[in-house]
Design a protein around this motif. Sequence first.
Motif, mmCIF file in Angstrom:
data_model
loop_
_atom_site.group_PDB
_atom_site.id
_atom_site.type_symbol
_atom_site.label_atom_id
_atom_site.label_comp_id
_atom_site.label_asym_id
_atom_site.label_seq_id
_atom_site.Cartn_x
_atom_site.Cartn_y
_atom_site.Cartn_z
ATOM 1 N N GLU A 1 2.243 1.771 -3.542
ATOM 2 C CA GLU A 1 1.203 2.250 -4.451
ATOM 3 C C GLU A 1 0.887 3.718 -4.196
ATOM 4 O O GLU A 1 0.664 4.497 -5.142
ATOM 5 N N LYS A 2 0.890 4.103 -2.931
ATOM 6 C CA LYS A 2 0.615 5.495 -2.597
ATOM 7 C C LYS A 2 1.724 6.407 -3.109
ATOM 8 O O LYS A 2 1.469 7.494 -3.634
ATOM 9 N N GLU A 3 2.974 5.952 -2.953
ATOM 10 C CA GLU A 3 4.106 6.753 -3.442
ATOM 11 C C GLU A 3 4.088 6.875 -4.959
ATOM 12 O O GLU A 3 4.415 7.921 -5.510
ATOM 13 N N ARG A 4 3.685 5.787 -5.667
ATOM 14 C CA ARG A 4 3.585 5.869 -7.119
ATOM 15 C C ARG A 4 2.500 6.858 -7.533
ATOM 16 O O ARG A 4 2.651 7.598 -8.508
ATOM 17 N N GLY A 5 1.395 6.865 -6.775
ATOM 18 C CA GLY A 5 0.294 7.766 -7.099
ATOM 19 C C GLY A 5 0.647 9.223 -6.909
ATOM 20 O O GLY A 5 0.081 10.112 -7.559
ATOM 21 N N LEU A 6 1.607 9.499 -6.017
ATOM 22 C CA LEU A 6 2.013 10.885 -5.761
ATOM 23 C C LEU A 6 2.984 11.385 -6.811
ATOM 24 O O LEU A 6 3.208 12.594 -6.938
ATOM 25 N N LYS A 7 3.596 10.466 -7.554
ATOM 26 C CA LYS A 7 4.601 10.882 -8.542
ATOM 27 C C LYS A 7 3.947 11.379 -9.826
ATOM 28 O O LYS A 7 2.861 10.972 -10.181
ATOM 29 N N GLU B 1 0.833 -1.211 0.000
ATOM 30 C CA GLU B 1 0.000 0.000 0.000
ATOM 31 C C GLU B 1 0.867 1.260 0.000
ATOM 32 O O GLU B 1 0.527 2.256 -0.658
#
Length: 889
Positions: free
Chosen positions: A883-889, A880
């Motif tokens: 996935e959250k870090e990818r979504g922030l990029k 999780e």
Amino acid sequence: MAEPTSGSTSTSTLPQLPTPTSFPFPYPKPYDIQLQLMQVVFRAIEDGKIGIVESPTGTGKSLSLLTSTLTWLEQHQQRLSTAFTDGLREKLRLDDPSDPEWVIEHSLKAKLAELRGVEEKRDERLKKARERERKIRKSMGLGMNKGMGVVVKKSKVDGGVDRNNGVRKEEEEFVPDDSEKRDMEGPYISKEVRELMDKYEASRPKVNVEGEEEEEEDLPKIYYTSRTHTQLRQLTSELLKTSFPVSDFESKSTKDDSNSSAKKPKGVSLVPLGSRKQLCINDKVRSLAKNSGGGDERLNEACLDMQKSGKTRCEFLPTKAEEGIMLDARDSVLASVKDIEDIVAIGRKSCVCPYYATRRAVKQSQIVTLPYNLLLQKNAREALDINLKDQVVVIDEAHNLIDTLLSIYSTTLTSKTISNAINQLQQYYARFKNRLKSVHSLKIRQVLSLLQGLTKVCQDFVTAHTGKGKIKNEVLNINELMERIGKGNDQLNPLDLVGYLKESKLARKISGFSEFTLEQKEKEKQMENKSSRTSTHRHASIASFHIVESFLLSLVDSKDDGRVILSSEDGNSNVVTIKYVLLNPAERFKEIVEEARSVILAGGTMEPISDFLQQLFPSIPKDRFSALSCSHVIPKENLLTQVVCVGPRKTEFEFKYSNRENDTIMTELGSVIQSIIGLVPDGVVVFLPSYSFLDKVKTTWTSSGFIGRLGDKKTLFFEPQTSGDVESTLRDYALAISSGDAVQKGKRTGALLFAVVGGKLSEGINFSDSLGRCVIMVGLPFANVGSVELQERMRYIEGLPGNSKESSREMYENLCMRAVNQSIGRAIRHANDYATILLIDKRYGTPRIKNKLPKWIGQDVKIQNDFPSVAKNVALFFREKREKERGLK
């Protein structure tokens, strides 16, 4: 306007300050828990309570404490100023009731203008000091010898010895000091008369070198203490973030004062107190202490020696005729917020002693930072002239407080130390007995008799256990020890002897005379080839009698406050150890609590709080306490805590001492760690209960090849044996993690660090962000219940009013859990951090232990009785986050 001290106006007659709804916090909006903490601390100070606050590391605890305490101080000073003005107006009315109101107001304005002039002079001094500091900072590194334009006369008094009576003249400084009271009053003046004379002396105005009165009032202030110099240095940098200090002296000091600007805060003055070891700038004194092997005690002795007549005076300490130079140095300390390193650097440039400059600055400061020992030891407070009356005391990292009190007031003597002290005292008495006053001669013989009695106690202890195998420990209370000393010594009064040693400075006289004698022999025989042996002898001569003095101070305690433990060194009957162990920290802490207006205990992990209430404040009513335990600033989804009750092969985890040799459970533990580190990115820290357990892990897993398999996944590090290697180990650990991002999939990434609870890596070191994505706590690090000291402490707790055997068990568990909480608190260090915590031992799942975890951890802990669930949760947690870090990029 100059304000009165906190004792000038009765606090009961002052109007109550309301609790602020907002504070001058350095960031736009504090977290709710920060605002709550600031309000609780403010209210506790205003109401004169004892505050116990827990705020997890990473929640801005230091900033919240500084903002709340300094906000209260600022409002309190304004309140005192208003009360002083109102009181002065009322006094003028009473002095002449016939005066019309306009006459009274005119007189009031004139008096206030006079007082304001005093404050303006002080402001002008500090303004000049800031300007000098600006210049000295600019000149740093440019080879400027006198940075602030301050020149100290390097007067050197001839310490040479003439052929006839030079040695005898120099020896006079080793004669015991006489109490001024004894000389002036004789020994038969009543206690009441002495107290009246003390009050008269205290009321006399101080006079400076020009003959003018110079009254240095002790301003209301905050005494802020923490465990280490590093923590206090961090506090100074936190203070500079707030609006309270005047730090930008280049711009602020040059502004033209106007009526509007006069209303603005003038800035808080901070004084960082430290030891001579931290502040001394005399390289000769420092090298002398270092080369003689005497450590801090030798440094203190050397400093004091260089202030005596007949010695080469320290070139950095101004004489009384040069008082203005020391006042300039004091103003430099007060002018802007600086840490100890800054003050030392400026002291070297200005050639003025930073140690004495900081001491002179204490009274006019608003916040004083100092390490634990300088606040908690009464002797240290007296030496620094610290008066806690009606002041605020903040003790940070207070989870260490009880153990620190017990440690600094426990003293160890060996039969060898006693023998050295006896030899020194006999040589000293033989040399000076014809020059001593009768009272000195009597007291020295009494001290000698007591020491000979202690030697007899050691001899009797050895005799009693000879031929009985391994020599055991023996525990006595104070009265029992004095009875054993006995045989003519039962009339000795330890309290009287301690008072005499303090008045006469006998320990310093004896150590100084011993060293002086050695120096004379060196000059006569030119024993250059024996310098190393002389250095060792000097160390013994300096340390022995000071240790004796500390031990005698312990004998003043009540018989129930401590115990004396007799033992041998590793079964060697030739050396007997007599150790005084303090059991009652409340008695030593009581004076601080009684004198201070308010005491605030703060820490990241204060749970379990019951120990503080029971051991530090047993007789204080509950309504005088104000407690707060803050949650964490991180969102709940950023922390996953699980109790691992069983391993992959369903082996139950209970790391009792008897199980630590069990190879099956050790193999199961290795399997857990191997599985988990494959799921966790970056850094993993494993805390083990002891150094012996760490050795067992390394030995067992190396022979089985398990260490190699762990090393295939992450770079391995182990807590170093020596403190000097800690920094390099942490640096290599961080480097292995940061370089791990570049390693291809399937290869090892990140690092795995094995550490020990209560060891070099368990406190004061941050494993934030990638340095600690997972913290694994193995077992419960209970203290060795076989320790004689711990057993006596537990018996003492059981014997307290209303306590039972259950109370000592509670204290024993609390010791363990406080160490656990400190270790696992290393992972989460700020609001955006995230980590998982694994507690590997089924006992963490019991309510008794679980309830002793910090609330921000314990309230959401998951108790797992199957290992696959543990691994699944860890894998999901980090998926999780990715996935959250990818979504922030």
